[in-house]
Design an enzyme around this catalytic site. Structure first.
Site, PDB file in Angstrom:
ATOM      1  CB  SER A 133       3.282   0.338   6.829  1.00 13.66           C
ATOM      2  OG  SER A 133       2.215   0.425   7.741  1.00 13.66           O
TER       3      SER A 133
ATOM      4  N   GLY B 210     -12.344 -21.589  -1.926  1.00 12.68           N
ATOM      5  CA  GLY B 210     -13.694 -21.052  -1.767  1.00 12.68           C
ATOM      6  C   GLY B 210     -14.422 -21.442  -0.510  1.00 12.68           C
TER       7      GLY B 210
ATOM      8  CG  HIS C 213      -0.296   0.137   2.532  1.00 11.84           C
ATOM      9  ND1 HIS C 213       0.008  -0.939   3.331  1.00 11.84           N
ATOM     10  CD2 HIS C 213       0.122   1.228   3.223  1.00 11.84           C
ATOM     11  CE1 HIS C 213       0.573  -0.527   4.451  1.00 11.84           C
ATOM     12  NE2 HIS C 213       0.654   0.795   4.405  1.00 11.84           N
TER      13      HIS C 213
ATOM     14  N   GLY D  25     -13.144 -21.817  10.238  1.00  9.58           N
ATOM     15  CA  GLY D  25     -13.166 -21.387  11.629  1.00  9.58           C
ATOM     16  C   GLY D  25     -12.971 -22.599  12.495  1.00  9.58           C
TER      17      GLY D  25
ATOM     18  CG  ASP E 260      -0.080  -4.280   2.571  1.00  3.13           C
ATOM     19  OD1 ASP E 260       0.007  -3.661   1.495  1.00  3.13           O
ATOM     20  OD2 ASP E 260      -0.042  -3.714   3.678  1.00  3.13           O
TER      21      ASP E 260
END
Length: 350
Positions: free
Chosen positions: A204, A262, A100, A266, A130
């Site tokens: 960052s 897909g 970013h 959890g 990222d």
């Protein structure tokens, strides 16, 4: 008292006296020079200065400039300035940073800690993790210490190095507070290092190092709640092994291609209804490979492509490394019955 008894007491006193005298002779030099006493405590404060000296020169400041398209209220594009940090990874000038910081920009300036400044070129970026790789053309570059054998553990002391708010290079210290099971908390597809070493805007992409100065992660972000509020004490970094792997892929291929399954996951071996190792499926994306293969919410995946699953992180990592178009066999439990299905992996979109 008899003569024999008296001689016994005299002999015992002489022997005890000799023992005390020997102890005094041995201890006297130590008492005269306390620095040589092995029992003396070291009162000097704990310091990570050596780690900082080893790692900090390889952490750079990154300044990027780009344009944002105009909005309904203003047709004219606006210029945006971004601030971040980066880590020199090799003597070829490859620098790891946060995606970013350098995404969709027209100009990248890199400032080294010794005062040198260079223009940076984006080699490749990966929005999912990222992470991005940029390169500068320079000689005699300081390279961050790296050790491929190191593995970060909860409780390790870590130092975050970056340029927060453009105040100049700053070191914050904390511990690794959690590791693993943090997928998706900041839109990342990978497990993250959670720590309490502070990361503010501008830090960052900087380095997370251990107490010896070795790179253990690339600083990423602060955790934010559903309202977008930053939470103090909860910060994240991309683990070094993953960051290095992504960097190598970006340098060789310019992009990272991941497989897509897909499923929403959890639970784990301690919280799923089957109380065993595997992947507890909490949801299935419509029209996804898993949906087309007949998987449903509440299924429990125990094996993918012949590999027993011990956790959701392991399963998603395996799928991510699988080339799109590959057909894998999935064994799963549903209502305590075992089933098998074939899933065709597709490409995960950015």
């Amino acid at each position: 008292m008899t003569l024999r008894t008296g001689l016994f007491f005299i002999a015992r006193s002489v022997i005890l006296g000799l023992i005390v005298a020997a102890l005094v002779i041995v201890a006297l030099p130590l008492l005269q020079n306390p620095a040589t006493t092995p029992l003396q405590l070291d009162n000097s404060p704990a310091s990570y200065a050596t780690a900082v000296r080893r790692a900090a020169p390889a952490v750079v400041n990154i300044y990027s400039v780009g344009e944002v398209q105009g909005s309904f209220y203003s047709r004219r594009p606006s210029t945006v300035f971004r601030l971040g940090s980066g880590v020199i990874m090799d003597d070829q000038g490859h620098i790891l940073t946060a995606a970013h910081v350098v995404a969709n920009v027209s100009e990248i300036d890199v400032a080294l800690q010794d005062g040198r400044q260079y223009s940076g070129q984006v080699i490749g970026l990966d929005k999912i993790s990222d992470l991005a790789v940029i390169q500068i053309q320079a000689d005699n570059l300081p390279v961050i210490p790296q050790n491929n054998q190191l593995r970060t553990q909860v409780g390790d002391v870590v130092l975050a190095i970056g340029n927060p708010l453009n105040l100049g290079q700053t070191i914050t210290q904390g511990i690794v507070s959690a590791s693993g099971g943090r997928m998706g908390v900041i839109h990342s597809h990978a497990d993250l290092i959670q720590m309490d070493a502070v990361i503010n805007e501008g830090a960052s992409g900087g380095a997370l190092v251990n107490s010896q100065g070795y790179l253990v992660g690339i600083n990423n972000a602060r955790f934010r709640d559903a309202r977008g509020q930053g939470i103090d004490g909860i910060y994240f970094a991309i683990p070094y092994p993953l960051a290095k792997d992504i960097m190598d892929t970006l340098i060789l291929e310019g992009e990272v291609v991941r497989g897509y399954f897909g499923v929403q996951v959890g639970g784990n071996a301690h919280s799923d209804p089957y109380k065993q190792s595997g992947i507890y499926v909490t949801g299935v994306d419509p029209n996804s490979p898993a949906d087309q293969a007949g998987l449903q919410a509440d299924d429990f995946i125990i094996e993918i492509d012949g590999n027993p699953m011990s956790s959701a992180a392991e399963g998603l990592a395996l799928v991510a490394k699988t080339r799109p178009g590959t057909v894998v066999e999935v064994r799963y439990l549903r209502a305590n019955q075992e089933f098998t299905t074939q899933v065709t992996i597709t490409r995960l979109a950015d």
